[in-house]
Scaffold this motif. Structure first.
Motif, PDB file in Angstrom:
ATOM      1  N   LEU A  17     -13.206  -4.742  -1.467  1.00 24.14           N
ATOM      2  CA  LEU A  17     -13.416  -3.311  -1.655  1.00 24.14           C
ATOM      3  C   LEU A  17     -12.336  -2.513  -0.937  1.00 24.14           C
ATOM      4  O   LEU A  17     -11.893  -2.897   0.144  1.00 24.14           O
ATOM      5  N   SER A  18     -11.944  -1.394  -1.554  1.00 24.44           N
ATOM      6  CA  SER A  18     -11.039  -0.446  -0.891  1.00 24.44           C
ATOM      7  C   SER A  18     -11.816   0.816  -0.598  1.00 24.44           C
ATOM      8  O   SER A  18     -12.492   1.341  -1.493  1.00 24.44           O
ATOM      9  N   VAL A  19     -11.715   1.276   0.632  1.00 22.73           N
ATOM     10  CA  VAL A  19     -12.430   2.484   1.027  1.00 22.73           C
ATOM     11  C   VAL A  19     -11.403   3.465   1.566  1.00 22.73           C
ATOM     12  O   VAL A  19     -10.760   3.186   2.571  1.00 22.73           O
ATOM     13  N   ARG A  20     -11.236   4.575   0.880  1.00 19.77           N
ATOM     14  CA  ARG A  20     -10.310   5.606   1.373  1.00 19.77           C
ATOM     15  C   ARG A  20     -11.126   6.846   1.693  1.00 19.77           C
ATOM     16  O   ARG A  20     -12.009   7.228   0.933  1.00 19.77           O
ATOM     17  N   GLU A  21     -10.809   7.467   2.807  1.00 17.81           N
ATOM     18  CA  GLU A  21     -11.553   8.652   3.233  1.00 17.81           C
ATOM     19  C   GLU A  21     -11.529   9.701   2.124  1.00 17.81           C
ATOM     20  O   GLU A  21     -10.479  10.020   1.589  1.00 17.81           O
ATOM     21  N   GLN A  33      -2.940  -3.474  -3.323  1.00 15.96           N
ATOM     22  CA  GLN A  33      -4.367  -3.201  -3.145  1.00 15.96           C
ATOM     23  C   GLN A  33      -4.904  -3.869  -1.888  1.00 15.96           C
ATOM     24  O   GLN A  33      -5.725  -3.295  -1.165  1.00 15.96           O
ATOM     25  N   ASN A  34      -4.434  -5.070  -1.583  1.00 16.62           N
ATOM     26  CA  ASN A  34      -4.848  -5.756  -0.346  1.00 16.62           C
ATOM     27  C   ASN A  34      -4.413  -4.965   0.876  1.00 16.62           C
ATOM     28  O   ASN A  34      -5.169  -4.840   1.845  1.00 16.62           O
ATOM     29  N   LEU A  35      -3.199  -4.437   0.828  1.00 16.77           N
ATOM     30  CA  LEU A  35      -2.706  -3.668   1.976  1.00 16.77           C
ATOM     31  C   LEU A  35      -3.564  -2.420   2.174  1.00 16.77           C
ATOM     32  O   LEU A  35      -3.929  -2.088   3.303  1.00 16.77           O
ATOM     33  N   ALA A  36      -3.914  -1.767   1.073  1.00 10.63           N
ATOM     34  CA  ALA A  36      -4.784  -0.590   1.172  1.00 10.63           C
ATOM     35  C   ALA A  36      -6.157  -0.975   1.714  1.00 10.63           C
ATOM     36  O   ALA A  36      -6.723  -0.294   2.567  1.00 10.63           O
ATOM     37  N   ALA A  37      -6.692  -2.100   1.229  1.00 10.76           N
ATOM     38  CA  ALA A  37      -8.042  -2.527   1.615  1.00 10.76           C
ATOM     39  C   ALA A  37      -8.105  -3.019   3.051  1.00 10.76           C
ATOM     40  O   ALA A  37      -9.186  -3.113   3.628  1.00 10.76           O
ATOM     41  N   SER A  38      -6.951  -3.357   3.641  1.00 12.00           N
ATOM     42  CA  SER A  38      -6.947  -3.897   4.998  1.00 12.00           C
ATOM     43  C   SER A  38      -6.966  -2.797   6.049  1.00 12.00           C
ATOM     44  O   SER A  38      -7.104  -3.087   7.234  1.00 12.00           O
ATOM     45  N   GLN A  39      -6.846  -1.547   5.613  1.00 12.69           N
ATOM     46  CA  GLN A  39      -6.866  -0.448   6.584  1.00 12.69           C
ATOM     47  C   GLN A  39      -8.246  -0.361   7.218  1.00 12.69           C
ATOM     48  O   GLN A  39      -9.250  -0.545   6.532  1.00 12.69           O
ATOM     49  N   PRO A  40      -8.329  -0.039   8.507  1.00 14.02           N
ATOM     50  CA  PRO A  40      -9.638   0.059   9.167  1.00 14.02           C
ATOM     51  C   PRO A  40     -10.500   1.117   8.480  1.00 14.02           C
ATOM     52  O   PRO A  40      -9.997   2.142   8.030  1.00 14.02           O
ATOM     53  N   VAL A  41     -11.778   0.849   8.420  1.00 14.48           N
ATOM     54  CA  VAL A  41     -12.730   1.746   7.760  1.00 14.48           C
ATOM     55  C   VAL A  41     -13.679   2.314   8.807  1.00 14.48           C
ATOM     56  O   VAL A  41     -14.247   1.569   9.591  1.00 14.48           O
ATOM     57  N   SER A  42     -13.843   3.634   8.808  1.00 18.26           N
ATOM     58  CA  SER A  42     -14.741   4.247   9.791  1.00 18.26           C
ATOM     59  C   SER A  42     -16.195   3.910   9.449  1.00 18.26           C
ATOM     60  O   SER A  42     -16.517   3.588   8.301  1.00 18.26           O
ATOM     61  N   LEU A  67      -9.728  -7.437 -10.579  1.00 16.67           N
ATOM     62  CA  LEU A  67      -8.585  -8.120 -11.180  1.00 16.67           C
ATOM     63  C   LEU A  67      -8.303  -9.431 -10.421  1.00 16.67           C
ATOM     64  O   LEU A  67      -7.949 -10.449 -11.018  1.00 16.67           O
ATOM     65  N   SER A  68      -8.453  -9.382  -9.105  1.00 14.51           N
ATOM     66  CA  SER A  68      -8.090 -10.542  -8.290  1.00 14.51           C
ATOM     67  C   SER A  68      -9.186 -10.868  -7.278  1.00 14.51           C
ATOM     68  O   SER A  68      -9.065 -10.552  -6.096  1.00 14.51           O
ATOM     69  N   PRO A  69     -10.264 -11.504  -7.752  1.00 12.88           N
ATOM     70  CA  PRO A  69     -11.347 -11.852  -6.830  1.00 12.88           C
ATOM     71  C   PRO A  69     -10.947 -12.982  -5.893  1.00 12.88           C
ATOM     72  O   PRO A  69     -10.060 -13.783  -6.202  1.00 12.88           O
ATOM     73  N   ILE A  70     -11.631 -13.021  -4.743  1.00 13.61           N
ATOM     74  CA  ILE A  70     -11.527 -14.174  -3.843  1.00 13.61           C
ATOM     75  C   ILE A  70     -12.432 -15.251  -4.431  1.00 13.61           C
ATOM     76  O   ILE A  70     -13.610 -15.006  -4.690  1.00 13.61           O
ATOM     77  N   VAL A  71     -11.897 -16.422  -4.657  1.00 11.03           N
ATOM     78  CA  VAL A  71     -12.690 -17.517  -5.226  1.00 11.03           C
ATOM     79  C   VAL A  71     -12.688 -18.665  -4.222  1.00 11.03           C
ATOM     80  O   VAL A  71     -11.626 -19.128  -3.799  1.00 11.03           O
ATOM     81  N   VAL A  72     -13.860 -19.104  -3.819  1.00 14.05           N
ATOM     82  CA  VAL A  72     -14.001 -20.157  -2.798  1.00 14.05           C
ATOM     83  C   VAL A  72     -14.701 -21.355  -3.404  1.00 14.05           C
ATOM     84  O   VAL A  72     -15.783 -21.213  -3.976  1.00 14.05           O
ATOM     85  N   LEU A 108      -3.079 -14.686   1.208  1.00 11.00           N
ATOM     86  CA  LEU A 108      -3.369 -13.716   0.151  1.00 11.00           C
ATOM     87  C   LEU A 108      -2.087 -12.928  -0.111  1.00 11.00           C
ATOM     88  O   LEU A 108      -1.272 -12.772   0.795  1.00 11.00           O
ATOM     89  N   PRO A 109      -1.888 -12.389  -1.313  1.00 17.76           N
ATOM     90  CA  PRO A 109      -0.699 -11.568  -1.553  1.00 17.76           C
ATOM     91  C   PRO A 109      -0.611 -10.424  -0.534  1.00 17.76           C
ATOM     92  O   PRO A 109      -1.565  -9.674  -0.349  1.00 17.76           O
ATOM     93  N   GLY A 110       0.516 -10.344   0.154  1.00 19.77           N
ATOM     94  CA  GLY A 110       0.674  -9.353   1.211  1.00 19.77           C
ATOM     95  C   GLY A 110       0.264  -9.886   2.580  1.00 19.77           C
ATOM     96  O   GLY A 110       0.592  -9.290   3.611  1.00 19.77           O
TER      97      GLY A 110
END
Lengths: 151, 108
Positions: free
Chosen positions: A102-106, B53-62, A115-120, A25-27
């Motif tokens: 998904l991105s989860v930030r506190e 965005q992948n790097l941000a999404a890879s951070q551990p989530v509580s 924009l960039s889904p995982i496609v299987v 994956l990118p990154g």
């Protein structure tokens, strides 16, 4: 097989469920194999655990859960990588499964990368993170479309 | 931003080591060629966004943050297809998915 993971400890996984990303994956170009699973505590969410890095686990949702009318758009290169014809979008459900990371930030609302889904490719397990060549969706979309939230 | 107009076949030089060639332009698309050393990353803008965005999404989530996500999940109705054959951790080993899928068909 037993997979060591940072978040979930030792997981019993079925290797035949694994996805193979020929280019990572990118990154995360060196992370080629992932196994999907659901956790009883978090119903509805799909985790993608890296089989190469125990500490790497993405949270995903099917794109059609987020946007029921979502249609994929793949570059010719990504279509070829999945062994699909380039002239039309792949069929979600029959030919491919498609999930958004998904991105989860506190302290902030969670967002989905549409924009960039995982496609299987369902038949083979081969996968790609297919970056759309159009501007229709962003990489930080709300889980529920804005117009619904305002009502 | 520096704006330069080019015809097909013309080039633009960036620094000492990067050359961009306008290979073909027509309709709403342009085909560009890049000559650059291996250590210079050349990528589409949206691929760079994806990487970040992948790097941000890879951070551990509580666990608490996961609960917040669950609260905001859209209603998973008919549109939310599961991956074929995936079961829960505690359950029996699911059947392999590398075969005929039994998911609902594509929406028009």
């Amino acid at each position: 097989m037993i997979l060591s993971t940072t978040r979930f400890g030792d997981l019993a996984v079925d290797e035949t469920q694994s996805m193979e990303f020929p280019e990572g994956l990118p990154g995360f170009e060196d992370c080629r194999r992932f196994v999907p699973f659901e956790h009883a505590e978090c119903a509805g969410l799909m985790f993608l655990q890296s089989m190469d890095r125990p500490g790497l686990c993405f949270l995903t949702l099917p794109v059609r859960s987020l946007r029921p009318d979502y249609c994929l758009l793949l570059t010719p290169e990504d279509s070829k990588l999945l062994g699909l014809p380039a002239g039309r979008p792949p069929r979600i459900g029959t030919e491919v499964a498609a999930m958004a990371i998904l991105s989860v930030r506190e302290g902030q609302p969670p967002t989905a990368n549409l924009l960039s889904p995982i496609v299987v490719r369902v038949a083979t397990g081969r996968a790609v993170q297919a970056v759309r060549p159009d501007n229709r969706y962003g990489c930080r979309e709300p889980l529920v479309p804005e117009e619904v939230q305002c009502s | 931003m520096l704006v330069i107009r080019r015809h097909e076949g013309q080039t633009v030089l960036v620094g000492d080591d990067v050359e961009i060639v306008i290979i073909e332009c027509g309709g709403r698309r342009v085909k560009l060629g890049f000559r650059a050393p291996r250590q210079v990353a050349v990528m589409r803008g949206e691929v760079k966004l994806t990487r970040e965005q992948n790097l941000a999404a890879s951070q551990p989530v509580s666990t608490a943050a996961l609960r917040e996500v669950e609260k905001r999940l859209p209603v998973l109705g008919a549109g939310g297809g599961k991956l074929p054959g995936v079961g829960e951790i505690a359950g029996p080993v699911p059947a392999p998915h590398h075969g005929t899928a039994s998911l609902e068909g594509d929406k028009p």
